[in-house]
Design a protein around this motif. Structure first.
Motif, mmCIF file in Angstrom:
data_model
loop_
_atom_site.group_PDB
_atom_site.id
_atom_site.type_symbol
_atom_site.label_atom_id
_atom_site.label_comp_id
_atom_site.label_asym_id
_atom_site.label_seq_id
_atom_site.Cartn_x
_atom_site.Cartn_y
_atom_site.Cartn_z
ATOM 1 N N LEU A 154 34.422 4.851 -19.839
ATOM 2 C CA LEU A 154 33.588 4.575 -21.002
ATOM 3 C C LEU A 154 33.358 5.866 -21.778
ATOM 4 C CD1 LEU A 154 30.903 2.381 -19.218
ATOM 5 C CD2 LEU A 154 32.913 1.593 -20.460
ATOM 6 N N CYS A 155 33.201 5.729 -23.075
ATOM 7 C CA CYS A 155 32.940 6.894 -23.919
ATOM 8 C C CYS A 155 31.622 6.667 -24.650
ATOM 9 C CB CYS A 155 34.074 7.063 -24.915
ATOM 10 S SG CYS A 155 33.781 8.420 -26.060
ATOM 11 N N VAL A 156 30.769 7.681 -24.650
ATOM 12 C CA VAL A 156 29.485 7.595 -25.340
ATOM 13 C C VAL A 156 29.428 8.697 -26.386
ATOM 14 C CG1 VAL A 156 26.986 7.739 -25.069
ATOM 15 C CG2 VAL A 156 28.376 6.684 -23.269
ATOM 16 N N ASP A 157 29.133 8.316 -27.615
ATOM 17 C CA ASP A 157 29.009 9.281 -28.702
ATOM 18 C C ASP A 157 27.578 9.796 -28.724
ATOM 19 O OD1 ASP A 157 28.962 10.721 -31.009
ATOM 20 O OD2 ASP A 157 29.618 9.100 -32.307
ATOM 21 N N GLU A 158 27.410 11.067 -28.496
ATOM 22 C CA GLU A 158 26.063 11.634 -28.431
ATOM 23 C C GLU A 158 25.548 12.081 -29.794
ATOM 24 O OE1 GLU A 158 25.623 14.626 -25.461
ATOM 25 O OE2 GLU A 158 26.845 13.535 -24.034
ATOM 26 N N SER A 159 26.336 11.951 -30.834
ATOM 27 C CA SER A 159 25.911 12.480 -32.129
ATOM 28 C C SER A 159 24.832 11.622 -32.785
ATOM 29 C CB SER A 159 27.112 12.618 -33.062
ATOM 30 O OG SER A 159 27.661 11.362 -33.366
ATOM 31 N N GLY A 160 24.657 10.390 -32.346
ATOM 32 C CA GLY A 160 23.611 9.545 -32.906
ATOM 33 C C GLY A 160 23.862 9.203 -34.365
#
Length: 69
Positions: A58-64
């Protein structure tokens, strides 16, 4: 990049071309200051190149929602 990594300029060029990277067209480039950055990248790339059996990556974008890319 070549001098820093110890790779030849032609090898760096081939890698950039393979992944369609064009750093010469960028106005700026930011490299992480995280001391564990290289280890983290190796771990993530390793999952894609040699995934464990029945693994889900899974990939999570932390940039919001800051608009950062």
């Amino acid at each position: 990049m070549a001098q820093h990594t110890g790779l030849s300029k032609s090898t760096i060029g081939r890698i950039w071309k393979k992944f369609d990277l064009k750093p010469h067209l960028q106005d700026s480039f930011k490299l992480s200051t995280d001391p564990q950055f290289v280890d983290k990248v190796v771990d993530v790339v390793g999952l894609y190149h040699h995934p464990p059996e029945k693994a889900v990556v899974l990939c999570v974008d932390e940039s919001g929602r800051t608009g950062a890319r």
